[in-house]
Design an enzyme around this catalytic site. Structure first.
Site, mmCIF file in Angstrom:
data_model
loop_
_atom_site.group_PDB
_atom_site.id
_atom_site.type_symbol
_atom_site.label_atom_id
_atom_site.label_comp_id
_atom_site.label_asym_id
_atom_site.label_seq_id
_atom_site.Cartn_x
_atom_site.Cartn_y
_atom_site.Cartn_z
ATOM 1 C CE1 TYR A 142 -2.918 -3.180 0.191
ATOM 2 C CE2 TYR A 142 -4.404 -1.309 0.093
ATOM 3 C CZ TYR A 142 -4.163 -2.660 -0.067
ATOM 4 O OH TYR A 142 -5.151 -3.480 -0.503
ATOM 5 C CE LYS A 195 3.250 -16.311 -7.218
ATOM 6 N NZ LYS A 195 2.509 -17.398 -7.884
ATOM 7 C CG ASP A 228 -0.676 -18.952 -7.525
ATOM 8 O OD1 ASP A 228 -0.128 -18.741 -6.431
ATOM 9 O OD2 ASP A 228 -0.140 -19.620 -8.419
ATOM 10 C CG ASP A 252 -8.242 -5.193 -0.286
ATOM 11 O OD1 ASP A 252 -9.320 -5.199 0.335
ATOM 12 O OD2 ASP A 252 -7.998 -4.395 -1.212
ATOM 13 C CG ASP A 256 -13.539 -7.635 -2.032
ATOM 14 O OD1 ASP A 256 -13.494 -7.296 -0.837
ATOM 15 O OD2 ASP A 256 -13.776 -6.838 -2.959
HETATM 16 P P1 ATP Z 1 -14.589 1.393 -4.683
HETATM 17 O O1 ATP Z 1 -13.912 2.042 -5.841
HETATM 18 O O2 ATP Z 1 -14.990 2.387 -3.631
HETATM 19 O O3 ATP Z 1 -13.821 0.226 -4.114
HETATM 20 P P2 ATP Z 1 -16.192 -0.420 -6.249
HETATM 21 O O4 ATP Z 1 -17.610 -0.359 -6.753
HETATM 22 O O5 ATP Z 1 -15.099 -0.520 -7.222
HETATM 23 O O6 ATP Z 1 -15.972 0.815 -5.251
HETATM 24 P P3 ATP Z 1 -17.004 -2.156 -4.220
HETATM 25 O O7 ATP Z 1 -17.657 -1.003 -3.588
HETATM 26 O O8 ATP Z 1 -16.210 -3.044 -3.354
HETATM 27 O O9 ATP Z 1 -16.039 -1.703 -5.345
HETATM 28 O O10 ATP Z 1 -18.155 -2.975 -4.955
HETATM 29 C C1 ATP Z 1 -17.951 -4.041 -5.834
HETATM 30 C C2 ATP Z 1 -19.318 -4.541 -6.280
HETATM 31 O O11 ATP Z 1 -20.047 -5.058 -5.167
HETATM 32 C C3 ATP Z 1 -20.174 -3.438 -6.887
HETATM 33 O O12 ATP Z 1 -20.837 -3.936 -8.031
HETATM 34 C C4 ATP Z 1 -21.179 -3.102 -5.836
HETATM 35 O O13 ATP Z 1 -22.409 -2.734 -6.348
HETATM 36 C C5 ATP Z 1 -21.303 -4.388 -5.003
HETATM 37 N N1 ATP Z 1 -21.471 -4.055 -3.585
HETATM 38 C C6 ATP Z 1 -20.518 -3.585 -2.766
HETATM 39 N N2 ATP Z 1 -21.021 -3.344 -1.547
HETATM 40 C C7 ATP Z 1 -22.329 -3.660 -1.590
HETATM 41 C C8 ATP Z 1 -23.395 -3.614 -0.627
HETATM 42 N N3 ATP Z 1 -23.211 -3.198 0.638
HETATM 43 N N4 ATP Z 1 -24.619 -4.011 -1.026
HETATM 44 C C9 ATP Z 1 -24.823 -4.448 -2.262
HETATM 45 N N5 ATP Z 1 -23.866 -4.520 -3.209
HETATM 46 C C10 ATP Z 1 -22.617 -4.129 -2.888
#
Ligand code: ATP
Length: 371
Positions: A142, A195, A228, A252, A256
């Site tokens: 980061y 890794k 991976d 991170d 996800d």
């Molecule tokens: P950022 O740039 O702030 O990280 P992002 O949209 O690139 O935003 P996320 O916010 O992590 O990344 O979202 C990824 C996907 O997951 C998006 O399509 C978003 O709509 C969905 N998502 C994220 N959080 C929620 C939530 N609390 N409820 C429903 N859908 C969500």
């Protein structure tokens, strides 16, 4: 354990930073739920809202005003909404990443990210999931965290960009300790993800530290996986993992993946914890694609707030705060188990506000019988 009477109980001062994108919506939902818990349990919660992000930039010329940070530093705990730091101007024009700044300045070295399948909502693939990713939070790849002065990304020529990754013995040892301590209270298994076959020096040091700490926990099973392969194994069957310890960026990304496998990013709670401070923060970002449309699932931030209450309860030896966290978790389970009470990310019909109201109502009327 005997508890002080409610008159004698210290107030629990929480600072809420709503943030950007869906942040204000899910923060408002979380506040409603905490109000309902307070009405039911009289914990002495005192909530104070301070601005961060684009709203703070407009009003105060910076995305992290000094007064907001000072309030967070003084508080017993913080609830931080997601922030759209990609959209911020350069630091010199007030664009600080509140999330990174808080982690660095409050030394929130452990990012605890559970992924658990909810009752009545099967995982997207594999068997039921109940794991926790323990992610190092203050170094790694980061760019805003890896340097004393300046940023960890440099561009010596217009056609050459370099990123520095920082791994320290102290940072790796303390995150490993957090992981083994947690595993000892759970299913007693730690998986270190790395890794080191390519990053021999830096991930080599990380693994050395984790092994050294692991040797002090003979009752906890220990294994290592390459990042991976780990990404694939989670899809195959995330149910085989208990506590996963890893460096900042791998943690991170994997979290996800794990949260989505368990159900949805909208369920993904997390706590940033250090020796002195705790900050509740959803795992996901500010989701600009659904912001302002009453579509976000607030479970992520509500669950994060529950983690914060549990963390505070353990620090203060206060069983009532721990019970409040457990109540929120059980109410989330109860509501999410009903298809007609789910938000759109889980295939349900409810918007953010209606879902929050459903949680509030269920907090008010919850008994073990209606769980
Ligand atoms: P950022 O740039 O702030 O990280 P992002 O949209 O690139 O935003 P996320 O916010 O992590 O990344 O979202 C990824 C996907 O997951 C998006 O399509 C978003 O709509 C969905 N998502 C994220 N959080 C929620 C939530 N609390 N409820 C429903 N859908 C969500």
């Amino acid at each position: 354990m005997s508890m002080p009477s409610s008159e004698a109980r210290a107030v629990v001062g929480l600072v809420v930073m709503p943030g950007d994108g869906i942040g204000p919506e899910i923060a408002a939902a979380t506040l409603k739920v905490l109000d309902a818990v307070e009405r039911r349990m009289q914990l002495g919660l005192a909530l104070d809202e301070v601005p961060v992000g684009l709203e703070a930039l407009r009003r105060h010329g910076t995305t992290l005003p000094d007064a907001s940070f000072a309030a967070a530093e003084r508080a017993d705990g913080v609830i931080l909404g997601p922030v759209s730091h990609n959209e911020y101007p350069p630091v010199a024009e007030g664009g600080l990443n509140p999330s990174g700044e808080m982690r660095r300045r409050l030394d929130l070295f452990a990012n605890i990210r559970p992924a658990r399948s909810r009752a009545g909502f099967p995982p997207r693939c594999g068997k039921a999931v109940d794991l926790v990713i323990v992610r190092e939070n203050t170094e790694g790849f980061y760019a805003d965290r890896s340097m004393f002065l300046g940023l960890g990304e440099i561009m010596p020529t217009p056609d050459l960009a370099l990123s520095l990754r920082k791994i320290t013995r102290a940072g790796s040892t303390r995150i490993a300790e957090a992981a083994f301590r947690l595993a000892a209270r759970r299913r007693k298994k730690v998986t270190a993800v790395h890794k080191a076959n390519v990053l021999r020096v830096s991930d080599g040091l990380f693994l050395d530290c984790v092994r050294e700490v692991g040797a002090r926990y003979p009752s906890v099973a220990y294994e290592e996986r390459i990042i991976d392969a780990m990404a694939a194994l989670l899809v195959r069957d995330a149910g085989m993992f208990d506590v996963i310890v890893t460096t900042n960026m791998f943690g991170d990304i994997l979290s996800d993946e794990a949260s989505e496998i368990a159900g949805s990013l909208g369920l993904a709670a997390s706590l940033n914890a250090g020796a002195a401070h705790g900050v509740a923060q959803a795992q996901h970002g500010s989701a600009p694609d659904i912001a302002g449309r009453d579509l976000a699932n607030p479970s992520s931030l509500i669950g994060s707030a529950a983690m914060l209450l549990a963390w505070l309860g353990e620090r203060r030896n206060d069983d009532r705060l721990i019970a409040a966290a457990a109540l929120i978790e059980r109410v989330l389970d109860t509501v999410i188990a009903r298809p007609e009470w789910r938000t759109a990310d889980l295939g349900g019909p409810l918007g953010t506000k209606a879902f929050a109201q459903r949680i509030v109502d269920t907090v008010g009327e919850f008994t073990d019988a209606n769980a």
